[in-house]
Design an enzyme around this catalytic site. Structure first.
Site, PDB file in Angstrom:
ATOM      1  N   ARG A 156       4.345  -7.215  12.461  1.00 41.41           N
ATOM      2  CA  ARG A 156       3.072  -7.139  11.633  1.00 41.41           C
ATOM      3  C   ARG A 156       2.346  -8.701  11.997  1.00 41.41           C
ATOM      4  O   ARG A 156       3.084  -9.259  11.403  1.00 41.41           O
ATOM      5  CB  ARG A 156       3.475  -6.760  10.321  1.00 41.41           C
TER       6      ARG A 156
ATOM      7  N   THR B 229      -3.168 -10.848   9.701  1.00 42.63           N
ATOM      8  CA  THR B 229      -4.401  -9.884   9.447  1.00 42.63           C
ATOM      9  C   THR B 229      -3.528  -8.670   8.656  1.00 42.63           C
ATOM     10  O   THR B 229      -4.037  -7.618   8.400  1.00 42.63           O
ATOM     11  CB  THR B 229      -4.663  -9.543  10.898  1.00 42.63           C
TER      12      THR B 229
ATOM     13  N   ASP C 281      12.686  -9.708   3.859  1.00 40.74           N
ATOM     14  CA  ASP C 281      12.501  -9.390   5.309  1.00 40.74           C
ATOM     15  C   ASP C 281      13.535  -8.680   5.964  1.00 40.74           C
ATOM     16  O   ASP C 281      14.545  -9.116   6.320  1.00 40.74           O
ATOM     17  CB  ASP C 281      11.817 -10.675   5.873  1.00 40.74           C
TER      18      ASP C 281
HETATM   19  C1  PRP Z   1       8.714  -5.208   9.174  1.00 45.72           C
HETATM   20  C2  PRP Z   1       9.276  -3.754   9.054  1.00 45.72           C
HETATM   21  C3  PRP Z   1       8.213  -2.812   9.402  1.00 45.72           C
HETATM   22  C4  PRP Z   1       6.953  -3.295   8.903  1.00 45.72           C
HETATM   23  C5  PRP Z   1       6.389  -2.712   7.821  1.00 45.72           C
HETATM   24  O1  PRP Z   1       8.470  -5.497  10.435  1.00 45.72           O
HETATM   25  O2  PRP Z   1      10.486  -3.671   9.727  1.00 45.72           O
HETATM   26  O3  PRP Z   1       8.144  -2.635  10.849  1.00 45.72           O
HETATM   27  O4  PRP Z   1       7.307  -4.828   8.701  1.00 45.72           O
HETATM   28  O5  PRP Z   1       5.225  -3.561   7.231  1.00 45.72           O
HETATM   29  P1  PRP Z   1       3.992  -2.359   7.237  1.00 45.72           P
HETATM   30  O6  PRP Z   1       4.405  -1.155   6.674  1.00 45.72           O
HETATM   31  O7  PRP Z   1       2.971  -3.088   6.315  1.00 45.72           O
HETATM   32  O8  PRP Z   1       3.384  -2.273   8.676  1.00 45.72           O
HETATM   33  P2  PRP Z   1       8.165  -6.942  11.000  1.00 45.72           P
HETATM   34  O9  PRP Z   1       6.762  -6.729  11.348  1.00 45.72           O
HETATM   35  O10 PRP Z   1       8.408  -7.863  10.046  1.00 45.72           O
HETATM   36  O11 PRP Z   1       8.837  -6.990  12.372  1.00 45.72           O
HETATM   37  P3  PRP Z   1      10.429  -7.073  12.547  1.00 45.72           P
HETATM   38  O12 PRP Z   1      10.981  -6.067  12.295  1.00 45.72           O
HETATM   39  O13 PRP Z   1      10.275  -7.626  14.049  1.00 45.72           O
HETATM   40  O14 PRP Z   1      11.114  -8.247  11.838  1.00 45.72           O
HETATM   41  N1  URA Z   2       8.412  -5.962   6.096  1.00 44.01           N
HETATM   42  C1  URA Z   2       9.666  -6.368   5.594  1.00 44.01           C
HETATM   43  O1  URA Z   2      10.514  -6.477   6.332  1.00 44.01           O
HETATM   44  N2  URA Z   2       9.735  -6.279   4.445  1.00 44.01           N
HETATM   45  C2  URA Z   2       8.668  -6.030   3.434  1.00 44.01           C
HETATM   46  O2  URA Z   2       8.800  -5.985   2.269  1.00 44.01           O
HETATM   47  C3  URA Z   2       7.460  -5.740   3.987  1.00 44.01           C
HETATM   48  C4  URA Z   2       7.305  -5.527   5.301  1.00 44.01           C
END
Ligand code: PRP
Ligand code: URA
Length: 209
Positions: free
Chosen positions: A104, A108, A200
């Site tokens: 994400r 944005t 996170d």
């Molecule tokens: C996190 C999580 C989801 C996303 C959720 O991933 O694991 O994939 O955010 O957010 P959203 O519903 O607003 O899209 P992240 O983008 O942090 O990547 P990562 O798993 O590599 O840490």
């Molecule tokens: N992605 C995460 O890992 N945690 C949150 O709370 C939202 C998005």
């Protein structure tokens, strides 16, 4: 409209509390995510179809049940979805695993694709998409759309924690996708993190920051 199922088994709720706790370190976090995933998988696979086959026990012939129907595919959304794969594979070792890499964008909040490798027969499989967090729903919506673009027709989404905003976003775009969660939290904060959530998920799983 798709259904949203909160799996409120006491073991899942207990372990989810430990997962949320900021003092839980990466090793315990990983172990707990795997355990909760296995327990959620057990509930989610309750409706798998069965067929009778004939076997021989050491005592004699009998008819016994085995799982039938379409084969399964497990689709973790990278990175954090990886933490849920082993729990599901322990229950369904014959499932194939496809990976969708999305992160994400912190500015944005839009999902950015960086990897996609799916089983060659993905369109013939019932798919279970895994991601611990459903926040805005952008990542899961994009992953589900990739799968549909490749012909998938039967998709379930499994998350540990969802925000109401994320559930609404999936239901708006993918009315056919049932959503299974261990908890629905209050809301998103100004950085689109789930409140109270668990922080996170990717960073806590892999010890990054
Ligand atoms: C996190 C999580 C989801 C996303 C959720 O991933 O694991 O994939 O955010 O957010 P959203 O519903 O607003 O899209 P992240 O983008 O942090 O990547 P990562 O798993 O590599 O840490
Ligand atoms: N992605 C995460 O890992 N945690 C949150 O709370 C939202 C998005």
């Amino acid at each position: 409209m798709s259904k949203v199922v909160t799996i409120d088994h006491p073991l899942i709720q207990h372990k989810l509390t430990l997962i949320r706790d900021k003092d839980t370190g990466s090793k315990d976090f990983r172990d707990l995510v795997k355990e909760v995933s296995l327990l959620m998988g057990y509930e989610i696979t309750r409706d798998l179809p069965l067929q009778e086959i004939e076997i021989e026990t050491p005592v004699g012939p009998t008819k016994a049940k085995v799982i039938s129907g379409k084969k399964l595919g497990i689709i973790p959304i990278l990175r954090a979805g990886l933490g849920m794969v082993d729990g599901f594979l322990q229950l369904i070792p014959a499932a194939k695993v496809g990976h969708v890499g999305l992160y994400r964008d912190p500015e944005t909040l839009e999902p950015v694709e960086y990897y996609c490798k799916l089983p060659s027969d993905v369109e013939e499989r019932d798919l279970i998409v895994l991601d611990p967090m459903l926040a805005t729903g952008g990542s899961a919506n994009a992953a589900i759309q990739f799968l549909k673009n490749r012909g998938a027709t039967n998709i379930k989404l499994v998350c540990l924690i969802a925000a109401p905003e994320g559930i609404e976003a999936i239901q708006k775009k993918h009315q056919d996708v049932d959503i299974y969660v261990a908890a629905i939290d209050e809301r998103l904060n100004e950085h689109a993190y789930i409140v109270p959530g668990l922080g996170d998920a990717g960073d806590r799983l892999f010890g990054t920051k």
